[in-house]
Design a protein around this motif. Structure first.
Motif, mmCIF file in Angstrom:
data_model
loop_
_atom_site.group_PDB
_atom_site.id
_atom_site.type_symbol
_atom_site.label_atom_id
_atom_site.label_comp_id
_atom_site.label_asym_id
_atom_site.label_seq_id
_atom_site.Cartn_x
_atom_site.Cartn_y
_atom_site.Cartn_z
ATOM 1 N N LEU A 87 0.814 -1.213 0.000
ATOM 2 C CA LEU A 87 0.000 0.000 0.000
ATOM 3 C C LEU A 87 0.848 1.264 0.000
ATOM 4 O O LEU A 87 1.867 1.320 0.683
ATOM 5 N N ASN A 88 0.415 2.278 -0.742
ATOM 6 C CA ASN A 88 0.990 3.621 -0.604
ATOM 7 C C ASN A 88 0.266 4.309 0.548
ATOM 8 O O ASN A 88 -0.958 4.228 0.636
ATOM 9 N N LEU A 89 1.002 5.009 1.401
ATOM 10 C CA LEU A 89 0.362 5.544 2.609
ATOM 11 C C LEU A 89 0.089 7.050 2.561
ATOM 12 O O LEU A 89 -0.421 7.612 3.516
ATOM 13 N N ARG A 90 0.412 7.719 1.473
ATOM 14 C CA ARG A 90 0.055 9.125 1.244
ATOM 15 C C ARG A 90 0.649 10.106 2.263
ATOM 16 O O ARG A 90 0.019 11.107 2.615
ATOM 17 N N TYR A 91 1.826 9.831 2.759
ATOM 18 C CA TYR A 91 2.591 10.840 3.510
ATOM 19 C C TYR A 91 4.073 10.605 3.225
ATOM 20 O O TYR A 91 4.427 9.644 2.543
ATOM 21 N N GLY A 92 4.928 11.482 3.741
ATOM 22 C CA GLY A 92 6.364 11.332 3.486
ATOM 23 C C GLY A 92 6.722 11.598 2.036
ATOM 24 O O GLY A 92 7.666 11.023 1.504
ATOM 25 N N PHE A 93 5.969 12.506 1.403
ATOM 26 C CA PHE A 93 6.208 12.779 -0.021
ATOM 27 C C PHE A 93 7.555 13.476 -0.250
ATOM 28 O O PHE A 93 7.926 14.383 0.507
ATOM 29 N N CYS A 94 8.256 13.055 -1.246
ATOM 30 C CA CYS A 94 9.496 13.719 -1.647
ATOM 31 C C CYS A 94 9.850 13.266 -3.064
ATOM 32 O O CYS A 94 9.190 12.363 -3.597
#
Ligand code: PRT
Ligand code: ZN
Length: 289
Positions: A87-94
């Motif tokens: 799953l992608n968790l939609r935080y920690g974007f970079c």
């Protein structure tokens, strides 16, 4: 795994730690955590949380010491462990980005041909430049990659960026994005082996997905003249199946339902013009369907 508890490894003390703890709590998992703890046993879910360095998570999951891990997609891309992404968790974007000094004459990737690139991501860097047919030398630096050009060590760097302020502070400019990254949930390939393990992983996934689907939604309550109700339920799909209750006067109605927050704001002025008012917005914790 030991058939009793799932084991989940998360970052002990870093950029993903706080948001991972909040995400797990939002998924209804309760546990104690504080900086010096090595692991927590969850109170209301058969799971142990292990706090480790993010670099150790791929190996721990691949070898089966833990069943699950949460880490940046960038670490997966760099190390390519033999694990299953759930799953992608939609935080920690970079974004892993190639950057050069502001004053550098370099304007295209090809301009870096024969040059030296400093990075903490040698695998991703080498593969990216190879794919683009540009031949570079890669120097691996573990920290403060951004100072490499001013020290004369490299003509460009490859590093993660999020706000871009580190680049700006070091007189660098982005040249090309390599890939986007966010926090992801990974699993050991055998962990879903037994029926019980599979059931536990699935229960956890259902909770995680519930948090993710709720993240963009808000619960809205509003009043509106009776005659515009059909129009409102048409322009806001989330209200179509909402409860519609008449107020005391009989001429106004109250509508409530779960709607996409960005859509709600996009329509807000129009709703007011149509006569809707007394808006109440409530956070939505989970949506399970
Ligand atoms: O101690 P441990 O080994 O566990 O942690 P770490 O120091 O290796 O990693 P950490 O805590 O820095 O980052 C953990 C994860 O957070 C990364 O693997 C990414 O998935 C994610 N992440 C998200 C980031 C950033 N955003 C980020 N901006 N990781 C690092 N950065 C750094 C970047 O390297 C650069 O130095 O932040 C700086 C740039 O940020 P901006 O906002 O100035 O652009
Ligand atoms: Zn690390």
């Amino acid at each position: 795994m030991n058939n009793q508890y799932l084991k989940l490894a998360i970052q002990k003390d870093g950029r993903l730690t706080e948001e991972t703890l909040s995400f797990l709590r939002a998924a209804g998992i309760s546990f104690e955590s504080y900086k010096r703890k090595l692991f927590s046993t969850c109170r209301n879910f058969p799971m142990e949380i292990l706090y480790v360095r993010d670099d150790d998570i791929p190996g721990l999951v691949e070898s089966g010491v833990v069943d699950l891990g949460i880490l940046g997609q960038n670490v997966l891309n760099e190390e390519r462990p033999d694990v299953k992404k759930l799953l992608n968790l939609r935080y920690g974007f970079c974004t892993l980005t190639v950057s050069v000094p502001k004053e550098s004459p370099v304007t295209t990737l090809a301009d870096l041909n024969g040059k030296t690139i400093a990075t903490t991501y040698p695998g991703s860097t080498t593969r990216y430049f190879q794919k683009n047919g540009v031949s570079v030398n890669t120097v691996t630096i573990r920290g403060s990659v951004e100072i490499a050009p001013s020290l004369g060590i490299a003509s460009a760097i490859v590093d993660l960026t999020s706000t871009g302020s580190t680049l700006a502070l070091n007189d660098l400019r982005p040249l090309a994005p390599i890939y986007r990254s966010e926090a992801v949930l990974i699993a050991n390939k055998q962990s879903a082996g037994s029926l019980k393990e599979r059931a536990l992983v699935n229960q956890l996934l259902t909770r995680f997905k519930g948090v993710l689907s709720a993240a963009n939604y808000t619960y809205v309550i509003m009043t509106a003249p009776k005659q515009i109700a059909p129009k409102l339920t048409k322009i806001i799909p989330g209200l179509a199946s909402s409860e519609i209750t008449p107020d005391k006067t009989g001429s106004n109605i109250r509508l409530q339902g779960v709607v996409k927050e960005d859509m709600f704001w996009a329509l807000f002025e129009r709703l007011k013009t149509l006569g809707a008012g007394k808006f109440v917005m409530l956070p939505v914790e989970k949506i399970i369907s």
